[in-house]
Design a protein around this motif. Structure first.
Motif, PDB file in Angstrom:
ATOM      1  N   SER A   2     -12.783   4.888   2.605  1.00  0.00           N
ATOM      2  CA  SER A   2     -11.692   4.132   2.017  1.00  0.00           C
ATOM      3  C   SER A   2     -10.995   4.956   0.939  1.00  0.00           C
ATOM      4  O   SER A   2     -11.619   5.774   0.263  1.00  0.00           O
ATOM      5  CB  SER A   2     -12.210   2.822   1.415  1.00  0.00           C
ATOM      6  N   ILE A   3      -9.702   4.740   0.809  1.00  0.00           N
ATOM      7  CA  ILE A   3      -8.903   5.453  -0.186  1.00  0.00           C
ATOM      8  C   ILE A   3      -8.573   4.495  -1.314  1.00  0.00           C
ATOM      9  O   ILE A   3      -8.021   3.416  -1.085  1.00  0.00           O
ATOM     10  CB  ILE A   3      -7.611   6.012   0.447  1.00  0.00           C
ATOM     11  N   GLU A   4      -8.918   4.880  -2.532  1.00  0.00           N
ATOM     12  CA  GLU A   4      -8.660   4.007  -3.671  1.00  0.00           C
ATOM     13  C   GLU A   4      -7.165   3.939  -3.943  1.00  0.00           C
ATOM     14  O   GLU A   4      -6.476   4.951  -3.983  1.00  0.00           O
ATOM     15  CB  GLU A   4      -9.392   4.526  -4.903  1.00  0.00           C
ATOM     16  N   PHE A   5      -6.670   2.742  -4.105  1.00  0.00           N
ATOM     17  CA  PHE A   5      -5.262   2.525  -4.393  1.00  0.00           C
ATOM     18  C   PHE A   5      -5.166   1.466  -5.476  1.00  0.00           C
ATOM     19  O   PHE A   5      -5.721   0.374  -5.341  1.00  0.00           O
ATOM     20  CB  PHE A   5      -4.521   2.058  -3.137  1.00  0.00           C
ATOM     21  N   THR A   6      -4.478   1.783  -6.549  1.00  0.00           N
ATOM     22  CA  THR A   6      -4.376   0.864  -7.679  1.00  0.00           C
ATOM     23  C   THR A   6      -2.928   0.753  -8.125  1.00  0.00           C
ATOM     24  O   THR A   6      -2.224   1.767  -8.236  1.00  0.00           O
ATOM     25  CB  THR A   6      -5.225   1.360  -8.868  1.00  0.00           C
ATOM     26  N   VAL A   7      -2.492  -0.473  -8.368  1.00  0.00           N
ATOM     27  CA  VAL A   7      -1.186  -0.694  -8.969  1.00  0.00           C
ATOM     28  C   VAL A   7      -1.379  -0.743 -10.479  1.00  0.00           C
ATOM     29  O   VAL A   7      -2.085  -1.620 -10.982  1.00  0.00           O
ATOM     30  CB  VAL A   7      -0.553  -2.002  -8.462  1.00  0.00           C
ATOM     31  N   PRO A   8      -0.792   0.191 -11.223  1.00  0.00           N
ATOM     32  CA  PRO A   8      -1.023   0.244 -12.671  1.00  0.00           C
ATOM     33  C   PRO A   8      -0.548  -1.027 -13.383  1.00  0.00           C
ATOM     34  O   PRO A   8       0.455  -1.633 -12.985  1.00  0.00           O
ATOM     35  CB  PRO A   8      -0.187   1.454 -13.117  1.00  0.00           C
ATOM     36  N   ALA A   9      -1.283  -1.409 -14.410  1.00  0.00           N
ATOM     37  CA  ALA A   9      -0.916  -2.553 -15.246  1.00  0.00           C
ATOM     38  C   ALA A   9      -0.257  -2.053 -16.528  1.00  0.00           C
ATOM     39  O   ALA A   9      -0.744  -1.113 -17.162  1.00  0.00           O
ATOM     40  CB  ALA A   9      -2.151  -3.391 -15.583  1.00  0.00           C
ATOM     41  N   VAL A  10       0.865  -2.675 -16.905  1.00  0.00           N
ATOM     42  CA  VAL A  10       1.599  -2.307 -18.117  1.00  0.00           C
ATOM     43  C   VAL A  10       1.930  -3.584 -18.885  1.00  0.00           C
ATOM     44  O   VAL A  10       2.372  -4.576 -18.300  1.00  0.00           O
ATOM     45  CB  VAL A  10       2.899  -1.550 -17.782  1.00  0.00           C
ATOM     46  N   ASP A  11       1.708  -3.553 -20.188  1.00  0.00           N
ATOM     47  CA  ASP A  11       2.020  -4.685 -21.058  1.00  0.00           C
ATOM     48  C   ASP A  11       3.366  -4.430 -21.741  1.00  0.00           C
ATOM     49  O   ASP A  11       3.531  -3.434 -22.446  1.00  0.00           O
ATOM     50  CB  ASP A  11       0.920  -4.858 -22.106  1.00  0.00           C
ATOM     51  N   LEU A  12       4.324  -5.335 -21.540  1.00  0.00           N
ATOM     52  CA  LEU A  12       5.684  -5.168 -22.074  1.00  0.00           C
ATOM     53  C   LEU A  12       5.872  -5.741 -23.471  1.00  0.00           C
ATOM     54  O   LEU A  12       6.996  -5.755 -23.980  1.00  0.00           O
ATOM     55  CB  LEU A  12       6.696  -5.850 -21.142  1.00  0.00           C
ATOM     56  N   THR A  13       4.803  -6.194 -24.094  1.00  0.00           N
ATOM     57  CA  THR A  13       4.939  -6.890 -25.373  1.00  0.00           C
ATOM     58  C   THR A  13       5.754  -6.096 -26.388  1.00  0.00           C
ATOM     59  O   THR A  13       6.560  -6.658 -27.146  1.00  0.00           O
ATOM     60  CB  THR A  13       3.554  -7.210 -25.954  1.00  0.00           C
ATOM     61  N   ALA A  14       5.587  -4.784 -26.441  1.00  0.00           N
ATOM     62  CA  ALA A  14       6.309  -3.965 -27.423  1.00  0.00           C
ATOM     63  C   ALA A  14       7.817  -4.051 -27.240  1.00  0.00           C
ATOM     64  O   ALA A  14       8.574  -3.895 -28.210  1.00  0.00           O
ATOM     65  CB  ALA A  14       5.853  -2.510 -27.327  1.00  0.00           C
ATOM     66  N   TYR A  15       8.278  -4.302 -26.027  1.00  0.00           N
ATOM     67  CA  TYR A  15       9.716  -4.444 -25.775  1.00  0.00           C
ATOM     68  C   TYR A  15      10.184  -5.886 -25.884  1.00  0.00           C
ATOM     69  O   TYR A  15      11.328  -6.154 -26.243  1.00  0.00           O
ATOM     70  CB  TYR A  15      10.075  -3.887 -24.393  1.00  0.00           C
ATOM     71  N   VAL A  16       9.298  -6.824 -25.571  1.00  0.00           N
ATOM     72  CA  VAL A  16       9.659  -8.234 -25.640  1.00  0.00           C
ATOM     73  C   VAL A  16       9.639  -8.727 -27.083  1.00  0.00           C
ATOM     74  O   VAL A  16      10.440  -9.581 -27.479  1.00  0.00           O
ATOM     75  CB  VAL A  16       8.699  -9.068 -24.768  1.00  0.00           C
ATOM     76  N   ALA A  17       8.739  -8.172 -27.897  1.00  0.00           N
ATOM     77  CA  ALA A  17       8.543  -8.669 -29.271  1.00  0.00           C
ATOM     78  C   ALA A  17       8.805  -7.606 -30.331  1.00  0.00           C
ATOM     79  O   ALA A  17       8.173  -7.601 -31.384  1.00  0.00           O
ATOM     80  CB  ALA A  17       7.125  -9.210 -29.412  1.00  0.00           C
ATOM     81  N   ASP A  18       9.730  -6.688 -30.074  1.00  0.00           N
ATOM     82  CA  ASP A  18      10.143  -5.696 -31.069  1.00  0.00           C
ATOM     83  C   ASP A  18       8.962  -4.888 -31.607  1.00  0.00           C
ATOM     84  O   ASP A  18       8.644  -4.925 -32.811  1.00  0.00           O
ATOM     85  CB  ASP A  18      10.893  -6.363 -32.235  1.00  0.00           C
TER      86      ASP A  18
END
Length: 349
Positions: A2-18
């Protein structure tokens, strides 16, 4: 193996909350990495209220639960990209120039709403067709609940373009010139054949065929039901579901053009989730932020050099979207999608 495949997780809080400049820079770097490697992102910290998400799901449930003949009352001409789409009336693979084994065999049903001419007074007649007036089904609460989510998804999409500008080293507000009267469409999808439909569960049945999205960025709300598959760089399809509380985000063709494929417009599809021999219901709602119909998009100068010659000629958003829609909704193979079609043909099914 099997080939590992991951969709990266990113938190947008810094852009949503200045957030601080350093916090925003870290988010931009994470988005740049995700866009280079995968083209899909698990987005947290988006700020969409839980009650708005619940309202969207309730509105979709109420509409799609109606009899098929009732839903057909809300069918609009394909070129308008609004209203109801019955099952088996589209073939997304044709938007890439790939002939399906059976045309118009995608079994999802959908309802589309979007920005209209009323939102952008003074639009030239030549492009006004992309901004068709909405029709709202006679379902209690549908318009209010869907409209509330539409505005939240639009906010998230614009926030993402701010991140994109930083990640690409572009001036703040760069995307405003490309998307200040953007073709924005929310497509609500239901993957479940109407009761009593005769169907053979074989390799030809497709929830939604292989395709790339058309515009700048897509914001996707979806059930955590298997079905969505993303094509990895090694040419294999991988199952992807949203993490708890996350929205899935992927890039469209215009961003791939803009970045000269530094960033990926990733091929994806939906295969029928089958449990005990029956199709399991799955819902999703894709918000497409496609840019101004009259904008011209070509590779950025910063993404072209001797090792990376320009892969695309400039094209208007109008020309590009029309060709893609003619493929998926009218059945006219998109001959311009050469690069994307070759990737589908090379993939391991």
């Amino acid at each position: 193996m099997s080939i590992e495949f991951t969709v990266p997780a990113v938190d947008l809080t810094a852009y949503v909350a200045d957030g601080t400049p350093d916090e925003r820079a870290a988010v931009a770097a994470a988005v740049d990495s995700a866009c280079r490697e995968v083209g899909f992102i698990q987005v947290h910290g988006h700020g969409v209220p839980t009650e708005v998400l619940s309202g969207l799901g309730a509105a979709m449930d109420a509409f799609f639960a109606q009899p098929l003949d009732t839903k057909r009352d809300w069918v609009r001409p394909p070129a308008e990209n609004r209203g109801y789409t019955p099952p088996k009336s589209e073939s997304l693979s044709l938007s890439l120039g790939v002939e399906s084994a059976t045309r118009m065999n995608d079994f999802f049903e959908a309802y589309n709403v979007g920005r209209s001419v009323a939102d952008y007074p003074g639009l030239p007649d030549a492009i006004a067709g992309h901004y068709a007036v909405n029709t709202w089904p006679e379902v209690a609460g549908f318009e209010a609940q869907v409209s509330a989510y539409f505005e939240e998804a639009a906010r998230v999409a614009v926030t993402l373009t701010e991140v994109f500008a930083d990640a690409l080293g572009l001036p703040a507000g760069f995307f405003d010139a490309l998307a200040d009267h953007s073709i924005d469409v929310l497509r609500m999808n239901n993957y479940a054949l109407p009761e009593g439909t005769d169907v053979t569960l074989d390799g030809d049945l497709t929830g939604m065929g292989e395709h790339t999205d058309y515009g700048i960025v897509t914001v996707l709300w979806a059930d955590q039901v298997k079905g969505l598959q993303v094509l990895g760089r090694e040419g294999r399809w991988h199952d992807v579901s949203p993490e708890d509380g996350a929205l899935l985000v992927n890039l469209g063709d215009l961003t791939a053009r803009l970045t000269n494929e530094r960033w990926l417009s990733t091929l994806h599809r939906v295969k029928p989730p089958v449990v005990d021999g029956t199709i399991q219901r799955r819902r999703s709602a894709a918000f497409f932020h496609d840019g101004n119909a009259d904008a011209v998009v070509g590779p950025l100068a910063s993404c072209i050099d001797d090792e990376h010659p320009a892969l695309y000629e400039p094209v208007t958003v109008d020309e590009h979207v029309r060709a893609k829609l003619a493929g998926s909704r009218v059945g006219v193979r998109n001959a311009a999608a050469v690069r994307e079609a070759s990737r589908v043909r090379e993939s391991v099914r």
